[in-house]
Scaffold this motif. Sequence first.
Motif, PDB file in Angstrom:
ATOM      1  N   MET C   1      -3.214  47.754  29.170  1.00  0.00           N
ATOM      2  CA  MET C   1      -2.701  47.767  27.817  1.00  0.00           C
ATOM      3  C   MET C   1      -3.848  47.862  26.821  1.00  0.00           C
ATOM      4  N   LEU C   2      -3.656  48.596  25.781  1.00  0.00           N
ATOM      5  CA  LEU C   2      -4.735  48.806  24.836  1.00  0.00           C
ATOM      6  C   LEU C   2      -5.106  47.511  24.132  1.00  0.00           C
ATOM      7  N   ARG C   3      -6.377  47.368  23.932  1.00  0.00           N
ATOM      8  CA  ARG C   3      -6.866  46.156  23.277  1.00  0.00           C
ATOM      9  C   ARG C   3      -6.250  45.979  21.899  1.00  0.00           C
ATOM     10  N   ARG C   4      -6.195  47.061  21.200  1.00  0.00           N
ATOM     11  CA  ARG C   4      -5.614  46.999  19.863  1.00  0.00           C
ATOM     12  C   ARG C   4      -4.200  46.451  19.915  1.00  0.00           C
ATOM     13  N   ASP C   5      -3.469  46.892  20.948  1.00  0.00           N
ATOM     14  CA  ASP C   5      -2.067  46.504  20.979  1.00  0.00           C
ATOM     15  C   ASP C   5      -1.906  45.038  21.307  1.00  0.00           C
ATOM     16  N   PHE C   6      -2.808  44.567  22.168  1.00  0.00           N
ATOM     17  CA  PHE C   6      -2.589  43.164  22.496  1.00  0.00           C
ATOM     18  C   PHE C   6      -2.999  42.298  21.329  1.00  0.00           C
ATOM     19  N   ILE C   7      -3.987  42.746  20.614  1.00  0.00           N
ATOM     20  CA  ILE C   7      -4.348  41.992  19.416  1.00  0.00           C
ATOM     21  C   ILE C   7      -3.181  42.030  18.441  1.00  0.00           C
ATOM     22  N   LYS C   8      -2.579  43.200  18.366  1.00  0.00           N
ATOM     23  CA  LYS C   8      -1.438  43.341  17.471  1.00  0.00           C
ATOM     24  C   LYS C   8      -0.323  42.395  17.873  1.00  0.00           C
ATOM     25  N   ALA C   9      -0.047  42.394  19.184  1.00  0.00           N
ATOM     26  CA  ALA C   9       1.070  41.561  19.638  1.00  0.00           C
ATOM     27  C   ALA C   9       0.784  40.095  19.433  1.00  0.00           C
ATOM     28  N   SER C  10      -0.430  39.715  19.720  1.00  0.00           N
ATOM     29  CA  SER C  10      -0.713  38.285  19.578  1.00  0.00           C
ATOM     30  C   SER C  10      -0.762  37.893  18.121  1.00  0.00           C
ATOM     31  N   THR C  11      -1.127  38.816  17.285  1.00  0.00           N
ATOM     32  CA  THR C  11      -1.082  38.511  15.857  1.00  0.00           C
ATOM     33  C   THR C  11       0.343  38.307  15.408  1.00  0.00           C
ATOM     34  N   LEU C  12       1.193  39.123  15.957  1.00  0.00           N
ATOM     35  CA  LEU C  12       2.611  38.940  15.647  1.00  0.00           C
ATOM     36  C   LEU C  12       3.079  37.562  16.105  1.00  0.00           C
ATOM     37  N   ALA C  33       2.718  41.989  26.860  1.00  0.00           N
ATOM     38  CA  ALA C  33       2.138  41.994  28.198  1.00  0.00           C
ATOM     39  C   ALA C  33       1.018  40.976  28.221  1.00  0.00           C
ATOM     40  N   PRO C  34       0.882  40.258  29.290  1.00  0.00           N
ATOM     41  CA  PRO C  34      -0.126  39.190  29.276  1.00  0.00           C
ATOM     42  C   PRO C  34      -1.528  39.754  29.333  1.00  0.00           C
ATOM     43  N   ASP C  35      -2.427  39.044  28.759  1.00  0.00           N
ATOM     44  CA  ASP C  35      -3.836  39.403  28.856  1.00  0.00           C
ATOM     45  C   ASP C  35      -4.561  38.187  29.410  1.00  0.00           C
ATOM     46  N   PRO C  36      -5.284  38.364  30.497  1.00  0.00           N
ATOM     47  CA  PRO C  36      -5.924  37.198  31.114  1.00  0.00           C
ATOM     48  C   PRO C  36      -6.927  36.505  30.201  1.00  0.00           C
ATOM     49  N   ARG C  37      -7.445  37.244  29.199  1.00  0.00           N
ATOM     50  CA  ARG C  37      -8.430  36.628  28.314  1.00  0.00           C
ATOM     51  C   ARG C  37      -7.784  35.834  27.192  1.00  0.00           C
ATOM     52  N   LEU C  38      -6.493  36.040  27.024  1.00  0.00           N
ATOM     53  CA  LEU C  38      -5.844  35.436  25.864  1.00  0.00           C
ATOM     54  C   LEU C  38      -4.980  34.270  26.331  1.00  0.00           C
ATOM     55  N   ILE C  39      -5.361  33.056  25.963  1.00  0.00           N
ATOM     56  CA  ILE C  39      -4.529  31.891  26.231  1.00  0.00           C
ATOM     57  C   ILE C  39      -4.011  31.422  24.877  1.00  0.00           C
ATOM     58  N   GLY C  41      -3.046  29.363  21.904  1.00  0.00           N
ATOM     59  CA  GLY C  41      -3.440  28.007  21.566  1.00  0.00           C
ATOM     60  C   GLY C  41      -4.930  27.795  21.739  1.00  0.00           C
ATOM     61  N   ARG C  42      -5.611  28.667  22.423  1.00  0.00           N
ATOM     62  CA  ARG C  42      -7.056  28.525  22.554  1.00  0.00           C
ATOM     63  C   ARG C  42      -7.724  29.680  21.825  1.00  0.00           C
ATOM     64  N   PRO C  43      -8.798  29.384  21.162  1.00  0.00           N
ATOM     65  CA  PRO C  43      -9.451  30.446  20.394  1.00  0.00           C
ATOM     66  C   PRO C  43     -10.250  31.376  21.311  1.00  0.00           C
ATOM     67  N   GLN C  44     -10.466  32.574  20.792  1.00  0.00           N
ATOM     68  CA  GLN C  44     -11.367  33.499  21.469  1.00  0.00           C
ATOM     69  C   GLN C  44     -12.601  33.656  20.617  1.00  0.00           C
ATOM     70  N   PHE C  45     -13.658  34.090  21.237  1.00  0.00           N
ATOM     71  CA  PHE C  45     -14.917  34.217  20.509  1.00  0.00           C
ATOM     72  C   PHE C  45     -15.455  35.630  20.643  1.00  0.00           C
ATOM     73  N   PHE C  46     -15.843  36.201  19.523  1.00  0.00           N
ATOM     74  CA  PHE C  46     -16.406  37.546  19.525  1.00  0.00           C
ATOM     75  C   PHE C  46     -17.777  37.502  18.882  1.00  0.00           C
ATOM     76  N   ALA C  47     -18.704  38.252  19.423  1.00  0.00           N
ATOM     77  CA  ALA C  47     -20.030  38.318  18.820  1.00  0.00           C
ATOM     78  C   ALA C  47     -20.053  39.427  17.791  1.00  0.00           C
ATOM     79  N   SER C  48     -20.748  39.170  16.710  1.00  0.00           N
ATOM     80  CA  SER C  48     -20.867  40.199  15.675  1.00  0.00           C
ATOM     81  C   SER C  48     -22.156  39.946  14.916  1.00  0.00           C
ATOM     82  N   VAL C  49     -22.311  40.617  13.802  1.00  0.00           N
ATOM     83  CA  VAL C  49     -23.505  40.450  12.977  1.00  0.00           C
ATOM     84  C   VAL C  49     -23.056  40.230  11.552  1.00  0.00           C
ATOM     85  N   CYS C  50     -23.691  39.287  10.891  1.00  0.00           N
ATOM     86  CA  CYS C  50     -23.315  38.964   9.519  1.00  0.00           C
ATOM     87  C   CYS C  50     -23.843  40.036   8.570  1.00  0.00           C
ATOM     88  N   ARG C  51     -22.986  40.492   7.656  1.00  0.00           N
ATOM     89  CA  ARG C  51     -23.418  41.514   6.701  1.00  0.00           C
ATOM     90  C   ARG C  51     -23.405  40.990   5.289  1.00  0.00           C
TER      91      ARG C  51
END
Lengths: 165, 463, 902
Positions: C1-12, C33-39, C41-51
């Motif tokens: 499943m596309l990453r975008r879509d699961f983010i979309k679904a979980s946002t919903l 559809a389930p995503d093993p990385r997404l639980i 109630g638990r947060p996820q962490f993404f690395a990025s750079v501050c702008r």
Amino acid sequence: MRPLALIVALLFGAFLWLYYLQDLPFRNAPQQAISFSHQIHYERGIQCAYCHMDAPRSTFAGMPSVLKCLGCHRIVIPQYPEIQKLHVYWNTQTPIPWKRVFWVPDYVRFNHQPHIAAGVQCQTCHGSIGSMDRVRQRVAFRMETCITCHRAMNARTDCFGACHH
Amino acid sequence: MPLRSEIEPARFTLREVSDEILRPVEAPPSMRYLLGLAFSLLCVAIGVAAWGRQLYIGMGVSGVAWPVMWAMYITCFVFWIGIAHSGTLISAILYLFRAKFRPSFSRASEAMTIFAIATAGLFPILHLGRAWRFYWVFPYPNERRIWVNFRSPLVLDIFAISTYLTVSLIFWYLGMVPDFAELRDRALGWRRTLYGVLSLGWVGSLRQKAPFLKLYILLAGLATPLVLSVHTMVSWDFALSLLPGWHEEIFPPYFVAGAIFSGLAMVLTLVIPLRHFFHFEKHITMDHLEALAKLIILTSSIVAYSYASEYFTAWYSGDTYERTAYFLRAFGHYWKPFWLMSVCNVLVPLLFFFRRVRRSLVGLLVVSILINVGMFLERLVIIVTTLAYSFDPGSWGLWHLTWVEAGIVIGSFGWFMTLFLLFVQFAPSLPMAEVKRDVLEAKDMVATLSAAHLLSEETVHAA
Amino acid sequence: MLRRDFIKASTLAAAGAASEACRQPQQILPLLAPDPRLIPGRPQFFASVCRECPAGCGLVVKVNDGRPTKVEGNPDHPVNQGKLCLRGQTSVQGLYNPDRFRQPMTRTARGQLEAIDWPQGMARFQSAVATAQGSIAWVGRLETGTLDRAIRAWLTRHQAPPPLYYEHFSYDTLRRSFQITYGAPIVPIFRLDRARSLISFGADFLETYISNVEYAHQFSDIHSLAHTPTPAYFLAVMPRVGLTAASADEYWPARAGTEYLLAQALLAVVTNRPLPAGMEQCEIPMDLIERAAQRLAENRPSLVLGPGYGNDSPTALACQIAVNQLNDALGNTGQTVLPDVPHALTQCATQAEVIELFEQRPRLLLLHHANPLYHHPALPLGAPTFTVSFASTMDETTQRADLILPDHDFLESWGDYAPRADAPGILQPTRIPLYDTRPTLEVLGEKPAAYSDQELQRGLAAGVQSAAVAHRAPATPAVAPNVSLAPLPAGEYTLIPFPTVQLFDGRQANRSWAQEIADPMSKIAWDGYCELHPETAKRLGYEPNDVVRLRSPFGTAELPLFVSTWIRPDCVGVLIGQGHSNYGMWANERGDNIHRLQNPAPLADGLWHAASVTVKLESTGKNRPLANLQTERLQRDKRLALALSSKEPEPPTTPAASFYHFHHPYVNHRWGMAIDLDSCIGCNACQAACYAENNIAIWGRSSALSHREMTWIRVEIFEGDQGHPSTELNPDLRFLPIPCQQCDNAPCEYVCPTFAAYHTDEGLNGQVYNRCVGTRYCSNNCIYKVRRFNWYTPQWPEPLNQQLNPDVTVRAKGVMEKCTFCVQRITQVELDAATNQRPMRDGDIQTACEQTCPTNAIVFGDLLDPASRVARLAADNRGYGLFADENTYPAVTYLKKKARRG
């Protein structure tokens, strides 16, 4: 006029008694978008944790994803009307809008994780869901319920640290 | 030789006494009275509107802020409770001491006590951030298995004030039963029913009088320690904290004395107009008022001593927080209310050392009002300056009065006045039974003295 | 499943919960559809750079149910090493800014802005590009790597000159000085962590200079008693004491503009040459200069930094050149000054270049997250230039735009940014785009080629332009430009425009946290102001809060007055960053734009200087009360922020246990904290992190005027103490962060009538929000005044409510709140440890303030664990409890600051 006033007063009192003291709100069993029957699935041997997977590792117990239902129901009675509804939801990529039955207020920070870890059975709080067609709350979620069990199980009864932070 | 004031009542007839004292109750209310009532109801309306706004929007509409989280409402609370105490002093303690001047204003001051408690009782609810949960401070059995914190001075307050209200209410009501009986006997129609219910079947027989007097003295005895204990508990709202300026051991006697002091002044403020508008000059004499003035001097000197003791202790202790707090109380942002309070509470009552002031109605009234102003400011100064200038200088901050706070305070005064005016309309403002007893005693005394040729009837009636 | 879509679904899934605010969600929406990385109630962490600024700190973004709620520093990133400043913490507020553009907009013929859709926007854009062939200009924020290459490629394809990267702090003087002394106009890398002594001639390296988090960290490593037994020596030479100079060991209030003489004097002493002429203008005695030179010589390697923005006067170039020469003479080149390693800021255009570009009036101007018209209000912009802006929110420059094609916020974007070659960083989207925005790269039609990871790394490394040459010996001092100090005209004052760590160059002014959290030096929130010395104020007859009109030859500005002893009597300081006219609900109406006072044109040396004007002061008769959150700066004898005496350190002053005190028996843990006053620089990052983590409400200016700010941890500033008063020549400024002390014998607990405040079994002072009836006795009795009350119902204008942390209760009106030592973090770690049956280690739990503090001043841990850092620090010789003599037995130990020298 007097007897009428009396009857009205009695009825009103009965209504208040039923509503407040009998916790009518929680006795409701809402009709769900798909008429899912826990009893049927439980009788087939499906455990709670198969669908509600996140209880041991998260605040929420988790609702099964649409794909989880389809996993079986692609093959099992796919033509049944309720399953047809399931297919529609999947095909339109819409999550099923389940109505919530069990909830605690905002100021109660309930977390499934420690309860599952302590071996508390799902039925203890959620009632014998396995015998329910439509899910109905049978156990009142009052603070007393929580405290009694916490004291009996020697769990943390610290107001802030355990629950109300 | 008996005093003139003891013989004076011999001139009256019992019928006269009843008529005069009951005139405000039995006569239709005058225009002046109705205007007064309307004005006080207007004040109540202002208070209700202000409180409604506060409930709806939040405590932010009042002037309290970090770090001064208590200001006007708690001031009013302590002020009104304090006023209540002198009523009990007059009705209970002076009863036990058999003070002769007591009956003239004991009823009015007891009423003042009850209404002051009723007014004060509003404020612990008014000042709550979540006033709709006020009942959580009461220890009632609940399914959550929690009790209140009995160590908290606020909970101690609850017990103290509810006890005080209960005892005072019973005491006041009991005292009025014979008077209600008289009203019942003289009234017609719905009033007869009302007073009939209120008088509990009193007929004045000996079988009723004996237990009545026993109960009355028992209640007086019960109420007496309350005068000391209730305001002690209220003072513990401050003394049990650890803020410099609040954490003072002298607070219980200081507050009790201050309470009586302000209450006596409030009695004067209420009784002088009462006496004037309802023509009670014969029953509330200048001697009675003068006695109050003398009590005021006594309590004022205790209060003055307390101020001095606080300041001395602050300096003598060497404690930096105490010294800073007291210094800034006198010379910080709130120096004006502080010095005004000191003048009104320490210097102004000294005027009562002059007989001319003591015996002049204007003098009594003006001084009593100034004393009330001073005592109100005292509570405000204690609360606000301590909170504004506590331990960490980085946390110093000020309080400013807002319209909502002022509205609620006005409302409380209006509430008190409304209750008092209604009392004056529906119940006798003087304890008729006791006044009549004094009249009979005076007549007895005159008769005895005349029989012994020590006094002549003409002298008595000529005076 | 596309990453975008699961983010979309979980946002919903979260939409049901989030949108209903405090009411119970009526619906539960599952995933498709389930995503093993997404639980859930638990947060996820993404690395990025501050702008948020060109420092480019690495981020770890905490995402709850598809919504970023908190950003923290990335522990692996070489620039910030896990720490983040206040500005970085506010980046979530940038994402959820209510003033963001929700879709493209175009300016109608009547001059109004009208919303359009993307096809229309793209069409307009293409036609504008086609019309303007040959006269296209790009003015944007600094970009490196992929986006830089893509922009350049696009511009080249359209026969346009290279992009102009606009940063108002463009270090023109620094670059020109490096051109003169080292042959290349770069912004070098400075290595404070290698220095044994440090001098700053105005560079505010703890606030905005180049890379403040990195420098704060490095500074703490060399200067704090917690990290080194032999702290480095730091001398600050500038006309105004800012946050940087507040942490100095020695301070010279040199006359504004004379820094170059002092730098030259130091150089002369170090190289044994004659002193420059005119030394008496500096007003600094010679023996101090000699002593400083000696310290520099004895403590090598050293580092000397040049002028900053606030004293960027006409003599700044001479000063910077002298500084470069001094660094070289001391042997710092190659050690603490790395002139062959350029910082990405080297790519920025100079202010003069930007001014010139605008004056050329290109036919098409592409604005990419740049706001030059705020800093240069006199710049011409309008017809015939067709301006396309890719900005996220309206600002002073975008308000002249003809077409707005809003870019994603950086938290929604792919990208890369490398502040220097060895610190590449990748940005990745942390949520689906909030609004109908598009990445600028897509709008330009550039598609970066697909890279493998290796190629990406190499490409990034190579992508940073290396414009430096190997280190060359600098030329002799004769190369220094001939400058002389103009005398100050009578009745005029040197303008010192000082940037602050919160507002930077003004770009964070539309963040409510940056406004509500008071400036650490002045403790003023929600307003711009001017600073005058008390002598000056008295002489001119000004009272604090009077509105003063500053008049320069180029413009006027009216600002309320703040009287402070930290500025020279002949100078007037103005806070920069406020004074916006069109930058959103929180930035507008905060005073006048002080940039109007500055000289809009470059000076004779070809450089634009920020502090080159003198102003006249006029009174306006108006008064504007400033929300000053701390009015008393003298401790008197209250023993709050203590320093070590210059003699032996004192033993801890916490009293011993007594018969009268009931100690709570702690079995498992007792949570405690240690705060090192020697490390704390007062940057307020802890406050911002706390606001972000704990859903703390913003009330605004009128409430701040009434002292109703909600900050759970406040940083107080004190000037000296009774034994060591702070003087103007020797300022002794101490920062004291005060969270809830979680007292063992808490004064707030016994007075609460309903047990809402009570002591937990693990040492925390609990505050049960739902039990609170709001008597406020607890706050009255708290001697630290750490308790805050909800005066109104907190409001979070959409979409800021999406930033709320779901693990923390959102409090209603009438309820008391306070620091909880991030109990939600404690609970989660304890639960996980119990579930996974492994013991908790020291450092597993980091409170939000501890996590972000750039100098590691805050340490949290279990006082019952003898191996924990906090237990060791609690027994430290430098340790003491705040108001310990009141027997509250706080769980927070403060470590005394080192004594001032000199």
